[in-house]
Design a protein around this motif. Structure first.
Motif, PDB file in Angstrom:
ATOM      1  N   GLU A  51       0.866  -1.200  -0.036  1.00 36.13           N
ATOM      2  CA  GLU A  51       0.033   0.122   0.089  1.00 36.13           C
ATOM      3  C   GLU A  51       0.820   1.291  -0.082  1.00 36.13           C
ATOM      4  O   GLU A  51       1.851   1.309   0.784  1.00 36.13           O
ATOM      5  CB  GLU A  51      -0.752  -0.167   1.282  1.00 36.13           C
ATOM      6  N   ARG A  52       0.499   2.180  -0.887  1.00 37.61           N
ATOM      7  CA  ARG A  52       1.230   3.472  -0.954  1.00 37.61           C
ATOM      8  C   ARG A  52       0.817   4.235   0.290  1.00 37.61           C
ATOM      9  O   ARG A  52      -0.159   4.556   0.471  1.00 37.61           O
ATOM     10  CB  ARG A  52       0.988   3.946  -2.497  1.00 37.61           C
ATOM     11  N   VAL A  53       2.038   4.841   0.955  1.00 38.25           N
ATOM     12  CA  VAL A  53       1.335   5.707   1.973  1.00 38.25           C
ATOM     13  C   VAL A  53       0.873   7.116   1.538  1.00 38.25           C
ATOM     14  O   VAL A  53      -0.012   7.445   2.097  1.00 38.25           O
ATOM     15  CB  VAL A  53       2.654   5.874   2.627  1.00 38.25           C
ATOM     16  N   ASP A 164      15.843  19.341  -6.962  1.00 33.44           N
ATOM     17  CA  ASP A 164      16.935  18.519  -6.352  1.00 33.44           C
ATOM     18  C   ASP A 164      16.010  17.122  -6.009  1.00 33.44           C
ATOM     19  O   ASP A 164      15.138  17.343  -5.150  1.00 33.44           O
ATOM     20  CB  ASP A 164      17.632  18.899  -5.254  1.00 33.44           C
ATOM     21  N   VAL A 165      16.589  15.840  -6.148  1.00 34.96           N
ATOM     22  CA  VAL A 165      15.915  14.787  -5.755  1.00 34.96           C
ATOM     23  C   VAL A 165      16.404  14.435  -4.635  1.00 34.96           C
ATOM     24  O   VAL A 165      18.009  14.042  -4.582  1.00 34.96           O
ATOM     25  CB  VAL A 165      16.089  13.639  -6.939  1.00 34.96           C
ATOM     26  N   GLU A 166      15.783  14.099  -3.612  1.00 37.14           N
ATOM     27  CA  GLU A 166      16.576  13.757  -2.390  1.00 37.14           C
ATOM     28  C   GLU A 166      16.017  12.426  -1.927  1.00 37.14           C
ATOM     29  O   GLU A 166      14.934  11.859  -1.924  1.00 37.14           O
ATOM     30  CB  GLU A 166      15.917  14.563  -1.053  1.00 37.14           C
ATOM     31  N   GLY A 167      17.099  11.287  -1.603  1.00 32.45           N
ATOM     32  CA  GLY A 167      16.718  10.070  -0.989  1.00 32.45           C
ATOM     33  C   GLY A 167      16.914   9.723   0.281  1.00 32.45           C
ATOM     34  O   GLY A 167      17.731  10.393   1.057  1.00 32.45           O
ATOM     35  N   HIS A 168      15.957   9.414   0.968  1.00 31.72           N
ATOM     36  CA  HIS A 168      15.988   9.032   2.436  1.00 31.72           C
ATOM     37  C   HIS A 168      15.542   7.769   2.860  1.00 31.72           C
ATOM     38  O   HIS A 168      14.916   6.994   2.016  1.00 31.72           O
ATOM     39  CB  HIS A 168      15.021  10.015   3.241  1.00 31.72           C
ATOM     40  N   THR A 169      16.108   7.162   4.043  1.00 32.17           N
ATOM     41  CA  THR A 169      15.809   5.972   4.550  1.00 32.17           C
ATOM     42  C   THR A 169      15.309   5.895   6.027  1.00 32.17           C
ATOM     43  O   THR A 169      15.295   7.176   6.512  1.00 32.17           O
ATOM     44  CB  THR A 169      16.976   4.966   4.378  1.00 32.17           C
ATOM     45  N   SER A 170      14.828   5.085   6.327  1.00 32.55           N
ATOM     46  CA  SER A 170      14.656   4.777   8.035  1.00 32.55           C
ATOM     47  C   SER A 170      15.789   4.543   8.494  1.00 32.55           C
ATOM     48  O   SER A 170      16.734   4.602   8.254  1.00 32.55           O
ATOM     49  CB  SER A 170      13.470   3.720   8.355  1.00 32.55           C
ATOM     50  N   VAL A 171      15.554   4.629   9.853  1.00 36.54           N
ATOM     51  CA  VAL A 171      17.051   4.435  10.793  1.00 36.54           C
ATOM     52  C   VAL A 171      17.343   2.837  10.950  1.00 36.54           C
ATOM     53  O   VAL A 171      18.244   2.429  11.440  1.00 36.54           O
ATOM     54  CB  VAL A 171      16.523   5.130  12.164  1.00 36.54           C
ATOM     55  N   GLU A 172      16.537   1.932  10.270  1.00 38.16           N
ATOM     56  CA  GLU A 172      17.083   0.682  10.240  1.00 38.16           C
ATOM     57  C   GLU A 172      18.198   0.353   9.523  1.00 38.16           C
ATOM     58  O   GLU A 172      18.557   1.141   8.344  1.00 38.16           O
ATOM     59  CB  GLU A 172      15.829  -0.181   9.772  1.00 38.16           C
ATOM     60  N   ASN A 215      11.704  11.409  10.151  1.00 41.10           N
ATOM     61  CA  ASN A 215      10.680  12.257  10.974  1.00 41.10           C
ATOM     62  C   ASN A 215      10.119  11.135  12.259  1.00 41.10           C
ATOM     63  O   ASN A 215       9.540  11.853  13.102  1.00 41.10           O
ATOM     64  CB  ASN A 215       9.611  12.491  10.029  1.00 41.10           C
ATOM     65  N   HIS A 216      10.393   9.869  12.040  1.00 38.57           N
ATOM     66  CA  HIS A 216       9.961   9.073  13.160  1.00 38.57           C
ATOM     67  C   HIS A 216      11.016   7.967  13.527  1.00 38.57           C
ATOM     68  O   HIS A 216      11.071   6.680  13.286  1.00 38.57           O
ATOM     69  CB  HIS A 216       8.786   8.141  12.422  1.00 38.57           C
ATOM     70  N   PRO A 217      12.135   8.404  14.331  1.00 34.94           N
ATOM     71  CA  PRO A 217      13.328   7.717  14.574  1.00 34.94           C
ATOM     72  C   PRO A 217      12.749   6.580  15.320  1.00 34.94           C
ATOM     73  O   PRO A 217      13.725   5.369  15.460  1.00 34.94           O
ATOM     74  CB  PRO A 217      14.290   8.739  15.320  1.00 34.94           C
ATOM     75  N   ALA A 222       4.781   1.316  10.210  1.00 34.80           N
ATOM     76  CA  ALA A 222       4.099   2.109   9.604  1.00 34.80           C
ATOM     77  C   ALA A 222       4.773   3.558   9.484  1.00 34.80           C
ATOM     78  O   ALA A 222       4.839   4.308   8.470  1.00 34.80           O
ATOM     79  CB  ALA A 222       2.745   2.168   9.840  1.00 34.80           C
ATOM     80  N   GLU A 223       5.118   4.079  10.436  1.00 35.33           N
ATOM     81  CA  GLU A 223       5.829   5.253  10.593  1.00 35.33           C
ATOM     82  C   GLU A 223       7.250   5.231  10.139  1.00 35.33           C
ATOM     83  O   GLU A 223       7.691   6.173   9.275  1.00 35.33           O
ATOM     84  CB  GLU A 223       5.947   5.784  11.964  1.00 35.33           C
ATOM     85  N   LEU A 224       7.909   4.129  10.244  1.00 38.39           N
ATOM     86  CA  LEU A 224       9.267   3.869   9.641  1.00 38.39           C
ATOM     87  C   LEU A 224       9.081   3.865   8.051  1.00 38.39           C
ATOM     88  O   LEU A 224       9.913   4.470   7.196  1.00 38.39           O
ATOM     89  CB  LEU A 224       9.928   2.595   9.929  1.00 38.39           C
ATOM     90  N   ALA A 225       8.166   3.353   7.356  1.00 34.53           N
ATOM     91  CA  ALA A 225       7.818   3.375   6.177  1.00 34.53           C
ATOM     92  C   ALA A 225       7.878   4.833   5.634  1.00 34.53           C
ATOM     93  O   ALA A 225       8.086   5.277   4.542  1.00 34.53           O
ATOM     94  CB  ALA A 225       6.446   2.510   5.768  1.00 34.53           C
ATOM     95  N   LEU A 226       6.934   5.734   6.285  1.00 31.08           N
ATOM     96  CA  LEU A 226       7.083   7.116   5.851  1.00 31.08           C
ATOM     97  C   LEU A 226       8.570   7.645   5.811  1.00 31.08           C
ATOM     98  O   LEU A 226       8.631   8.802   4.931  1.00 31.08           O
ATOM     99  CB  LEU A 226       6.359   8.018   7.082  1.00 31.08           C
TER     100      LEU A 226
END
Length: 236
Positions: A51-53, A164-172, A215-217, A222-226
């Motif tokens: 599911e797309r957030v 500018d294209v920014e790539g981000h990840t979760s803290v995992e 944003n959700h360390p 579900a929040e990590l997916a954001l």
């Protein structure tokens, strides 16, 4: 000897000469019980639905990227000493990085503040194969196509605009892996926008920030997916 005595002796001798009758007992083994083969019916697994957030809203993308960056007045707030047990949470996060200026993301207004400039951005709902930069499905490509259309429309009215294209990840995961992964994904989006959909390379760049700006360390899955996100930021 009397004749009848002779006959009796003959009969006795004849009876003695005969073998006793053999009695054959037939034992019929009972039939073995039928072999019952239990067939385990394994229910078909439902297809994995991702599911797309944030579903893409082309109109919102156009409006947001059409907003030019602006200079804002940044007022320094006095330092507040908090008790050691108090944890303050906000909607934006400031991460100091010696190589880059600090960035403040306001997720409610979809702007990032960098060195006193407010830069509008949009989150592109692209999905990737796990731990790779490969696009997952056709919907991701459609999202990139619509984003490219919006960028080209902005460039028609504002030829000097830049993105500018920014790539981000979760803290995992490790810092190094996340930084490499975010860079690879931002580069993939950059390649798609420029090579496939015609956004001029002079108007766009790409950077990976890894897990530096979550944003959700400490969030749920579900929040990590954001936090696993790709942004297009209007930088000029």
């Amino acid at each position: 000897m009397k004749p009848y005595h002779s006959i009796a002796l003959v009969l006795i001798a004849h009876a003695a000469a005969q073998e006793p009758p053999v009695i054959v007992e037939e034992h019929v083994a009972p039939a073995p019980p039928p072999v019952v083969i239990e067939e385990k019916v394994v229910p078909a697994q439902p297809p994995v639905v991702v599911e797309r957030v944030h579903p893409l809203d082309p109109a919102l993308v156009r409006r947001q990227l059409a907003i030019a960056p602006k200079v804002i007045e940044v007022r320094e707030k006095p330092a507040v000493v908090l008790p050691p047990t108090h944890v303050e949470t906000t909607e934006t996060h400031i991460i100091e990085d010696p190589a880059l200026p600090p960035r403040i993301y306001n997720v409610e207004r979809n702007v990032v503040i960098v060195e006193g400039r407010e830069l509008p951005y949009v989150t592109i709902p692209v999905l990737f194969v796990k731990e790779t930069a490969e696009l997952l499905d056709s919907e991701s490509r459609t999202a990139l196509e619509e984003t490219a259309k919006a960028m080209l429309e902005v460039l028609q009215t504002s030829p000097d605009a830049g993105f500018d294209v920014e790539g981000h990840t979760s803290v995992e995961g490790t810092d190094e892996f996340n930084l490499q992964l975010s860079a690879a994904r931002s580069r993939r989006v950059y390649d798609e926008l420029t090579q496939r959909y015609g956004v001029p390379v002079s108007a766009i760049g790409a950077h990976g920030f890894g897990e530096k700006y979550p944003n959700h360390p400490n969030g749920s899955e579900a929040e990590l997916a954001l936090d696993r996100r790709v942004l297009v930021v209007r930088v000029k």
